[in-house]
Design a protein around this motif. Structure first.
Motif, mmCIF file in Angstrom:
data_model
loop_
_atom_site.group_PDB
_atom_site.id
_atom_site.type_symbol
_atom_site.label_atom_id
_atom_site.label_comp_id
_atom_site.label_asym_id
_atom_site.label_seq_id
_atom_site.Cartn_x
_atom_site.Cartn_y
_atom_site.Cartn_z
ATOM 1 N N SER A 1 -11.287 -36.671 -6.219
ATOM 2 C CA SER A 1 -11.924 -36.731 -7.633
ATOM 3 C C SER A 1 -10.780 -36.735 -8.539
ATOM 4 O O SER A 1 -11.077 -37.547 -9.499
ATOM 5 N N TRP A 2 -9.652 -36.355 -8.642
ATOM 6 C CA TRP A 2 -8.398 -36.566 -9.421
ATOM 7 C C TRP A 2 -8.145 -37.975 -9.268
ATOM 8 O O TRP A 2 -7.586 -38.670 -10.348
ATOM 9 N N GLU A 3 -8.199 -38.454 -8.036
ATOM 10 C CA GLU A 3 -7.759 -40.065 -8.332
ATOM 11 C C GLU A 3 -8.791 -40.783 -9.148
ATOM 12 O O GLU A 3 -8.530 -41.698 -9.789
ATOM 13 N N SER B 1 -6.392 -35.483 -4.557
ATOM 14 C CA SER B 1 -7.904 -35.008 -4.155
ATOM 15 C C SER B 1 -8.581 -36.382 -4.689
ATOM 16 O O SER B 1 -7.999 -36.968 -5.843
ATOM 17 N N GLU C 1 -0.224 -31.202 -5.118
ATOM 18 C CA GLU C 1 -1.024 -31.658 -4.130
ATOM 19 C C GLU C 1 -2.609 -31.806 -4.661
ATOM 20 O O GLU C 1 -3.395 -32.549 -4.227
ATOM 21 N N GLU C 2 -3.249 -31.140 -5.547
ATOM 22 C CA GLU C 2 -4.383 -31.233 -6.155
ATOM 23 C C GLU C 2 -4.627 -32.520 -6.767
ATOM 24 O O GLU C 2 -5.740 -32.874 -6.844
ATOM 25 N N ARG D 1 -0.056 -41.045 -3.793
ATOM 26 C CA ARG D 1 -0.483 -40.981 -2.498
ATOM 27 C C ARG D 1 1.040 -41.168 -1.682
ATOM 28 O O ARG D 1 0.808 -40.472 -0.531
#
Length: 503
Positions: A413-415, A411, A407-408, A73
């Motif tokens: 969901s990936w975190e 998101s 950047e994806e 982040r």
């Protein structure tokens, strides 16, 4: 203009630990280059801090340690801002994420170099080469782009850890008081984080460490580990240590020597090891470890299925029978085994995936029967398999893909993927995730973690009472009453997400 910023992006909302990664890199350039520490965990306006340094035009290098999850982040947007506002600054990333996801990092346009593994030699050598405008292609442990091609240099041998320079704790203390990193945990009132070794000699096919260390391990001698801890005890009054080594217990001889040295120092400690390694330890060694303050050991139990254990390529001799037997054995020595399980691996069919999840839930309950003190950590399988492994072939065949740009990774969901809570794997269906999470809620209600020391005896009895019928009958659906109590009354902290509870 040749100073260096060593940046540790924010990694947790509380319980901030000594930033050993940038401290280690700091040691490699101490008294050779001018540098500053920036710890995102202790800054209220971290970007402003970094920008103030860069606005002086004295800083030429922005070096970032990057683990998957929360650190992205700050690592991604701040590196991007540095590139946009200060294009002449070289941006260097290190850490597991950068090494394992190097392609998307280098293709982002704002990461110039990646330190691929330990940076004790690579980082200062890279800085020296850039300062002299010299060739850096012969420096080991580097990844970079050259003429649209990604170049990975040779992996160097692991350094004798006793030859490394001392960590610059006092220099760090000028930027951030060490006091702020010594939290009260179930281990002690002033708990420090420390690395005594690097790497791991095993090649588990799901482990992020394997591609970096390639089944190698090097540890400091017991005497030097002890000396470092005595410095921390005398200088900063620590009374507990979390060893964040990938595998602290590789050598029984080193472990016992350390235990003998530290046994009268009233320091409690925790570390990570392997079941099949420590099960070979003599009873006398385990007894000495307990006398010396070893309170809990983290183990990757993974699963009770022997076939899947083979598929994971854990090496060694770990088996279902050994996992249960070892939990029972450690109880004799009053050392708490902290077993982590990985549920939700791919299988030939949906029914087999679900059956495996239920088998492991039952296996966890068997372990609790032989040693109720066993701490259970549950992860949902998030693929980080080694390229070329059987598991890698299986997950790619099943349709799993990593993000195609940096950047994806930001998101939600990936975190969650990074926290191994919602891994986005195509073979895991929502009802399977619910099954795992609901069981975990009931398990944590019936057996609240010992590491959350703020829970009172009364609170533990109440949450256990409300969870008992579900745990005993196997009815885990919709455990809202337990979730409500955990969230609003107990403020329950799951150790797998942010470590032990600390104040």
């Amino acid at each position: 203009m040749n100073k260096i910023i060593l940046f540790n992006p924010k990694s947790a909302n509380w319980k901030h630990r000594i930033p050993n990664s940038i401290l280690q890199i700091g040691a490699s350039i101490h008294n050779k280059h001018e540098y500053v520490f920036v710890d995102g965990n202790l800054e209220t306006d971290c970007w402003n801090k970094i920008k103030k340094y860069l606005d002086t035009n004295e800083y030429k290098y922005f070096a970032v340690t990057v683990m998957p999850g929360m650190q992205l982040r700050q690592a991604i947007p701040f590196s991007k801002k540095v590139r946009e506002s200060f294009p002449s600054v070289k941006i260097i990333w290190g850490g597991y994420f950068a090494s394992n996801q190097y392609k998307v990092c280098l293709e982002s346009g704002f990461v110039d170099f990646i330190i691929n593994g330990p940076g004790d030699e690579a980082f200062p050598q890279l800085i020296d080469a850039l300062e002299k405008n010299a060739d850096y292609s012969s420096i080991n442990n580097l990844i970079y782009r050259k003429e649209n091609q990604i170049v990975k240099t040779h992996k160097s041998d692991l350094i004798d850890q006793d030859t490394l320079p001392p960590l610059p704790y006092d220099y760090l203390n000028r930027f951030y008081s060490i006091e702020k990193y010594l939290g009260k945990t179930f281990l002690g009132k002033r708990t420090a984080a420390y690395h005594s070794s690097v790497g791991c000699p095993f090649t588990c096919s799901f482990c992020a460490v394997v591609p970096i260390y390639q089944a190698r391990w090097k540890g400091k001698s017991a005497k030097n580990v002890f000396n470092d801890l005595m410095y921390l005890k005398e200088r900063f009054k620590i009374d507990a240590v979390e060893f964040h080594d990938n595998n602290f217990f590789v050598s029984e001889k080193r472990t016992v020597e350390f235990a003998e040295l530290v046994k009268n120092e009233k320091i409690n400690w925790w570390g990570e090891g392997r079941i099949d390694t420590i099960d070979k330890y003599k009873d006398d060694s385990l007894e000495m470890m307990k006398e010396a303050g070893c309170k809990m050991i983290f183990f990757g139990a993974e699963t009770g299925n022997d076939d899947i254990l083979k598929q994971m390529d854990k090496g060694g001799t770990q088996s279902r029978e050994q996992i249960i037997g070892f939990a029972k054995r450690l109880r004799r020595f009053n050392i708490i085994p902290e077993y982590s399980f990985v549920l939700g691996l791919p299988a030939d069919s949906e029914s087999k995936v679900y059956q495996q999840i239920n088998d492991d839930i039952n296996f966890i309950k068997e372990i609790k029967e032989v040693n109720p003190d066993t701490e259970i950590i549950i992860y949902v399988y998030s693929p980080v398999p080694t390229e070329g492994s059987e598991l890698y072939e299986q997950v790619t065949k099943a349709g799993f893909k990593f993000p195609s740009n940096l950047e994806e990774w930001l998101s939600p969901s990936w975190e969650n993927f990074d926290l191994r809570k919602n891994p986005l794997t195509p073979w895991l269906k929502p009802f399977m995730i619910d099954r795992i999470k609901n069981f975990e809620t009931v398990l944590n209600g019936y057996f609240p973690t010992v590491s959350d020391y703020k829970l009172t005896s009364f609170q533990r009895k109440v949450i256990k009472f409300f969870s008992a019928w579900r745990y005993k009958t196997g009815f885990y659906y919709f455990p809202y009453e337990i979730k409500f109590l955990q969230r609003f009354w107990l403020k329950y902290r799951q150790p797998e997400i942010e470590g032990f509870y600390a104040e």
